[in-house]
Scaffold this active site. Structure first.
Site, PDB file in Angstrom:
ATOM      1  N   ASP A   1       0.866  -1.030   0.029  1.00  0.00           N
ATOM      2  CA  ASP A   1      -0.012   0.042   0.117  1.00  0.00           C
ATOM      3  C   ASP A   1       0.793   1.388  -0.176  1.00  0.00           C
ATOM      4  OD1 ASP A   1      -2.553  -0.781   0.008  1.00  0.00           O
ATOM      5  OD2 ASP A   1      -2.899  -0.611   2.042  1.00  0.00           O
TER       6      ASP A   1
ATOM      7  N   GLU B   1     -13.993  -2.580  -1.403  1.00  0.00           N
ATOM      8  CA  GLU B   1     -14.213  -2.729   0.058  1.00  0.00           C
ATOM      9  C   GLU B   1     -15.486  -2.213   0.405  1.00  0.00           C
ATOM     10  OE1 GLU B   1     -10.956  -1.417   2.714  1.00  0.00           O
ATOM     11  OE2 GLU B   1     -12.214  -1.753   4.418  1.00  0.00           O
TER      12      GLU B   1
END
Ligand code: KIV
Length: 273
Positions: free
Chosen positions: A85, A179
């Site tokens: 990330d 998500e």
């Protein structure tokens, strides 16, 4: 012997339509367990902040944190594709920042990078891809900013989410995380895109699923409602530590040395390999 090659982003992209597991890892020993379990796509998520560093949110996580943990995961594995990330603050300001931070992650060991954002992140994704670094998108709930914006509520605006997903794909991402996206919207996005969708709390229709390792292994008492606990490792660890403490207290551990001094096996520091 031919060198073992790491799984590439093109191989993952070609898994479109074939269900596959992804899981987070943040250190060498757990990364080794993940690879030994046959999972070949690992995300070094900035959830590191919450589950490893004990922070309240992912916002304070630094690029150095991601580099250090990305490098550890790479060292603990030999074949897995390691997505790392981009943490908050490293890519929001400009395409140049995004490319510079991505290069730092790749130098540390990342196979690819992930960033949050849809239409608004398209130019960042395109810039990083132009620099030769594969990118995974992330739409729906975006934890880096959710606390200050729309919160952690499930996203169900199909038109907006589909536009975001299409923008991420058009910018050159090889996969996209959905998500906390409504399951039916996730199904439509999965059908509309040529790249794999990786769901978390987004229902069963995504191409892949991702979970946070600590949730899946039961390392904390609380986990998001969508996260299935596949083990109760905190209980096992606590039990083992109680056994150790009690053996030290009652003198059972350590046992009296059996080898003659100077004749013991050589002491080697534990490593994951
Ligand atoms: O940081 C992370 O672990 C993630 C997953 C929740 C997808 O981004």
């Amino acid at each position: 012997m031919a060198p073992v090659r790491r799984l590439t982003s093109s191989v993952i992209r070609a898994r479109k339509g074939k269900r596959f597991p992804v899981i987070t890892a943040y250190d060498a020993p757990f990364a080794r367990c993940v690879e030994d379990a046959g999972i070949d796509v690992i995300l070094v998520g900035d959830s590191l902040g919450n589950v490893v560093l004990g922070l309240e949110s992912t916002a304070p996580v630094e690029l150095d944190d991601m580099c250090r943990h990305g490098a550890a995961v790479k060292r603990g594995t030999s074949r897995a594709h390691v997505i790392v990330d981009l943490p908050f603050g490293t890519y929001q300001a400009s395409d140049e920042d995004a490319v510079r931070a991505s290069i730092a992650l790749v130098k540390a060991g990342a196979s690819s990078v992930k960033l949050e954002g849809g239409i608004d992140a398209a130019s960042r994704i395109a810039a990083i891809v132009r620099a030769g670094i594969p990118v995974v998108g992330h739409i729906g709930v975006m934890p880096q900013t959710a606390g200050n914006t729309s919160g952690f509520k499930r996203k169900a605006d199909g038109e907006l989410l589909l536009a975001d997903a299409r923008a991420v794909e058009a910018a050159g991402a090889f996969a996209v995380v959905l998500e906390m996206v409504d399951a039916d919207v996730a199904r439509q996005i999965t059908a509309a895109l040529a790249i794999p969708t990786i769901g978390i709390g987004a229902g069963p229709h995504c191409d892949a699923q991702v979970l946070v390792l600590h949730d899946a292994l039961g390392l904390y008492a609380h986990a998001p409602p969508f996260a299935k606990r596949f083990a109760e490792l905190a209980q096992i660890a606590t039990g083992a530590l109680q056994a150790y403490a009690s053996e030290v207290r009652d003198g059972t551990f350590p046992a009296a040395p059996s080898a003659v001094a100077g004749d013991e096996p050589v002491y080697v520091v534990s490593t994951p390999s």
